[in-house]
Structures are given as structure tokens and as C-alpha cells.
Design an enzyme around this catalytic site. Structure first.
Site, PDB file in Angstrom:
ATOM      1  N   LEU A 125      -8.724  -8.650 -13.600  1.00  0.00           N
ATOM      2  CA  LEU A 125     -10.158  -8.343 -13.538  1.00  0.00           C
ATOM      3  C   LEU A 125     -10.861  -8.797 -14.821  1.00  0.00           C
ATOM      4  O   LEU A 125     -10.269  -8.786 -15.903  1.00  0.00           O
ATOM      5  CB  LEU A 125     -10.340  -6.840 -13.329  1.00  0.00           C
ATOM      6  CG  LEU A 125      -9.832  -6.357 -11.962  1.00  0.00           C
ATOM      7  CD1 LEU A 125      -9.605  -4.854 -11.956  1.00  0.00           C
ATOM      8  CD2 LEU A 125     -10.787  -6.770 -10.845  1.00  0.00           C
TER       9      LEU A 125
ATOM     10  N   HIS B 193       1.278   0.623 -13.221  1.00  0.00           N
ATOM     11  CA  HIS B 193       2.033  -0.578 -13.599  1.00  0.00           C
ATOM     12  C   HIS B 193       3.525  -0.251 -13.584  1.00  0.00           C
ATOM     13  O   HIS B 193       3.937   0.778 -14.128  1.00  0.00           O
ATOM     14  CB  HIS B 193       1.606  -1.046 -14.989  1.00  0.00           C
ATOM     15  CG  HIS B 193       2.316  -2.285 -15.417  1.00  0.00           C
ATOM     16  ND1 HIS B 193       1.964  -3.541 -14.950  1.00  0.00           N
ATOM     17  CD2 HIS B 193       3.391  -2.464 -16.215  1.00  0.00           C
ATOM     18  CE1 HIS B 193       2.796  -4.436 -15.459  1.00  0.00           C
ATOM     19  NE2 HIS B 193       3.663  -3.806 -16.236  1.00  0.00           N
TER      20      HIS B 193
ATOM     21  N   GLY C 134       0.793  -1.230   0.000  1.00  0.00           N
ATOM     22  CA  GLY C 134       0.000   0.000   0.000  1.00  0.00           C
ATOM     23  C   GLY C 134       0.826   1.281   0.000  1.00  0.00           C
ATOM     24  O   GLY C 134       0.368   2.316   0.474  1.00  0.00           O
TER      25      GLY C 134
ATOM     26  N   ASN D 109       1.635   2.989  -2.687  1.00  0.00           N
ATOM     27  CA  ASN D 109       0.919   3.913  -3.579  1.00  0.00           C
ATOM     28  C   ASN D 109      -0.326   4.467  -2.906  1.00  0.00           C
ATOM     29  O   ASN D 109      -0.639   5.654  -3.036  1.00  0.00           O
ATOM     30  CB  ASN D 109       0.558   3.214  -4.896  1.00  0.00           C
ATOM     31  CG  ASN D 109       1.726   3.183  -5.850  1.00  0.00           C
ATOM     32  OD1 ASN D 109       2.164   4.230  -6.317  1.00  0.00           O
ATOM     33  ND2 ASN D 109       2.238   1.991  -6.130  1.00  0.00           N
TER      34      ASN D 109
ATOM     35  N   MET E 294      -3.353  -7.243  -7.201  1.00  0.00           N
ATOM     36  CA  MET E 294      -2.675  -8.268  -7.988  1.00  0.00           C
ATOM     37  C   MET E 294      -3.623  -9.352  -8.515  1.00  0.00           C
ATOM     38  O   MET E 294      -3.232 -10.517  -8.639  1.00  0.00           O
ATOM     39  CB  MET E 294      -1.539  -8.887  -7.155  1.00  0.00           C
ATOM     40  CG  MET E 294      -0.535  -7.859  -6.633  1.00  0.00           C
ATOM     41  SD  MET E 294       0.174  -6.763  -7.900  1.00  0.00           S
ATOM     42  CE  MET E 294       1.407  -7.861  -8.593  1.00  0.00           C
TER      43      MET E 294
ATOM     44  N   ASN F 260      -5.070   2.223 -13.137  1.00  0.00           N
ATOM     45  CA  ASN F 260      -4.067   1.288 -12.612  1.00  0.00           C
ATOM     46  C   ASN F 260      -2.693   1.927 -12.726  1.00  0.00           C
ATOM     47  O   ASN F 260      -2.465   2.781 -13.584  1.00  0.00           O
ATOM     48  CB  ASN F 260      -4.073  -0.011 -13.434  1.00  0.00           C
ATOM     49  CG  ASN F 260      -3.105  -1.039 -12.883  1.00  0.00           C
ATOM     50  OD1 ASN F 260      -3.016  -1.243 -11.660  1.00  0.00           O
ATOM     51  ND2 ASN F 260      -2.354  -1.689 -13.757  1.00  0.00           N
TER      52      ASN F 260
HETATM   53  C1  GAR Z   1       3.742  -1.274  -7.282  1.00  0.00           C
HETATM   54  O1  GAR Z   1       5.051  -1.217  -7.785  1.00  0.00           O
HETATM   55  C2  GAR Z   1       2.752  -1.391  -8.417  1.00  0.00           C
HETATM   56  O2  GAR Z   1       3.115  -0.694  -9.576  1.00  0.00           O
HETATM   57  C3  GAR Z   1       2.780  -2.873  -8.674  1.00  0.00           C
HETATM   58  O3  GAR Z   1       2.874  -3.456  -7.410  1.00  0.00           O
HETATM   59  C4  GAR Z   1       3.512  -2.565  -6.504  1.00  0.00           C
HETATM   60  C5  GAR Z   1       2.585  -2.366  -5.334  1.00  0.00           C
HETATM   61  O4  GAR Z   1       3.216  -1.707  -4.285  1.00  0.00           O
HETATM   62  N1  GAR Z   1       1.601  -3.275  -9.369  1.00  0.00           N
HETATM   63  C6  GAR Z   1       1.555  -4.279 -10.225  1.00  0.00           C
HETATM   64  O5  GAR Z   1       2.512  -4.964 -10.489  1.00  0.00           O
HETATM   65  C7  GAR Z   1       0.200  -4.495 -10.848  1.00  0.00           C
HETATM   66  N2  GAR Z   1       0.237  -5.546 -11.795  1.00  0.00           N
HETATM   67  P1  GAR Z   1       2.353  -0.998  -3.136  1.00  0.00           P
HETATM   68  O6  GAR Z   1       1.314  -2.005  -2.667  1.00  0.00           O
HETATM   69  O7  GAR Z   1       3.344  -0.706  -2.052  1.00  0.00           O
HETATM   70  O8  GAR Z   1       1.730   0.239  -3.705  1.00  0.00           O
END
Ligand code: GAR
Length: 219
Positions: free
Chosen positions: A93, A109, A12, A14, A90, A107
Site C-alpha cells: 500500500l 504477518h 480468507g 483469517n 498481498m 495487518n
Molecule cells: C496468512 O498467513 C497471512 O499472515 C499472510 O498470508 C496468509 C493469508 O491466508 N499474509 C501475508 O503474507 C501478508 N504479507 P488467508 O488468506 O487464508 O488468511
């Protein structure tokens, strides 16, 4: 004020960046709830600490993706969410879900899309010998990691970077800056997805994703 819900699966960071931007008055929205598909996702504690309602919708409790996604939509609609923000969520959908939320579903990525859709992007950047890496915020469509891009932040890969360092640089130098900015543009009406897939920014079509140079002060 637009109502924003966030979907997470893990740390979390982000989500925290979004909540911090909101605290600093940069993100004019109401955070109506955070959903995790995993019990104990650390991001749930961040939401609770900020006083945002949390819910866990466990994917394992449902017979298939359609039923899981329908339960997500039920929760999001109970919160009357205008925007749904995937922040380290993750699960893939279903088209039913992405169509239902089209134009209101974002989203982030960890790659310079269209390069490296899917998982393990940092390792794949190293294996491919890419000179640049970064992250992309995009509208979600039924095409996995293929929806229209909004903003991309990039940096030069250095010879010392391993996958872990790249992951850190993507998060710290790019993601926590571009995601709050993109959500702020969306909730304030600066940024919209047109039905045919064009992204409009302040009334003009975006021919290429916005960049770190377009970040406003504070982001
Ligand atoms: C982030 O780097 C995000 O871009 C990636 O997972 C991480 C989550 O970190 N998302 C993906 O790979 C989506 N397919 P966080 O939970 O600390 O924000």
C-alpha cells in the site's frame, strides 16, 4: 458499534476466523464489507456466506498504485469503515493510503516481526535455522511490515517442520487466535495507536507486544 472492512487476496482463513469470532459474540463490530484485489479469491465466498457485502477492486485496472489505493479508499469510505483489516492482502500500500488510515489499519504477518518482513517467511525461518516462529498483528505504517506491533504468537520450530507445516502451524496455532483478539481489542477501545507511534493497551503503553498468554477466554 465500530464498522470493520477486511481486505483480502486469497483463501480468507483469517477472515473466516474474524467472522467466526463475531458469530460467537466475541467481536463487537459490524462487518461492512470485504474487498479483494483478485477475482475469485476464495475468501469472497466466505464473506458472501456470512452475508457480508463484497467488492472486487482489481489492481490491474489501475495505472499505478496511487490510483488503485484511491479506489480502495473510495470503497472503504462508501462503507463508512472505521477500521480496515488486512487479512492476507498481498499488495503493497502507498504512504498516502497508510497515512489516511493510520491508527485504524491493521495487518497480520506470518513471522515474528521484525524478523522476516516480506514474503516466503516460512522458508526463510528454515534457512536461517530459527528456533522459533509465529505471527504478528501490527498497525500498518508506510514502512512495509514495520508498523507498531500489537500481539505476537510464537512456537518452537521442530526438526520435522518443513515450510508447508510451518505455514499450517502459523495459521492454526497462532493467526486464527491472535487476529480476532487484536481486532476485538481495537474495536472495543482497549487498544489504540498514539500519534507518535506508541501502542496503548487499557491506558498504559505497551513496551512489548502482547502474547498468546494474553488471549481472553474464547480466542
Ligand atoms: C496468512 O498467513 C497471512 O499472515 C499472510 O498470508 C496468509 C493469508 O491466508 N499474509 C501475508 O503474507 C501478508 N504479507 P488467508 O488468506 O487464508 O488468511
Amino acid at each position: 458499534m465500530k464498522r470493520v472492512a477486511v481486505l483480502i487476496s486469497g483463501e480468507g482463513r483469517n477472515l473466516q476466523a474474524l467472522l467466526d469470532a463475531h458469530d460467537r459474540g466475541l467481536l463487537p463490530a459490524t462487518f461492512v464489507g470485504v474487498v479483494s484485489n483478485r477475482d475469485g479469491a476464495p475468501g469472497l465466498r466466505r464473506a458472501a456466506a456470512a452475508g457480508v457485502p463484497v467488492a472486487v477492486v482489481r489492481h490491474g485496472d489501475f495505472p499505478d498504485r496511487e490510483a488503485f489505493d484511491a479506489a480502495l479508499t473510495l470503497q472503504l469510505e462508501a462503507w463508512r469503515a472505521d477500521w480496515v483489516v488486512l487479512a492476507g492482502f498481498m499488495r503493497v500500500l502507498t504512504p498516502a493510503f497508510t497515512t489516511h488510515w493510520q491508527g485504524r489499519l491493521l495487518n497480520i504477518h506470518p513471522s515474528l516481526l521484525p524478523r522476516h518482513r516480506g514474503l516466503q517467511t516460512h522458508q526463510r525461518v528454515l534457512q536461517a535455522g530459527d528456533r522459533e516462529h509465529g505471527a504478528t498483528v501490527h498497525f500498518v505504517s508506510a514502512d512495509l511490515d514495520g508498523g507498531p506491533a500489537i500481539i505476537q504468537g510464537r512456537f518452537t520450530v521442530s526438526a520435522e517442520d518443513d515450510a508447508q507445516q510451518l505455514a499450517q502451524r502459523v495459521m492454526k496455532d497462532v493467526e486464527v487466535h491472535i487476529y480476532p483478539q487484536a481486532v476485538a481489542w481495537c474495536v472495543s477501545g482497549d487498544l489504540q495507536l498514539m500519534p507518535e507511534g506508541t501502542v496503548m493497551f487499557r491506558g498504559a503503553p505497551l513496551s512489548a507486544p502482547l502474547t498468546l498468554a494474553d488471549l481472553e477466554p474464547g480466542f
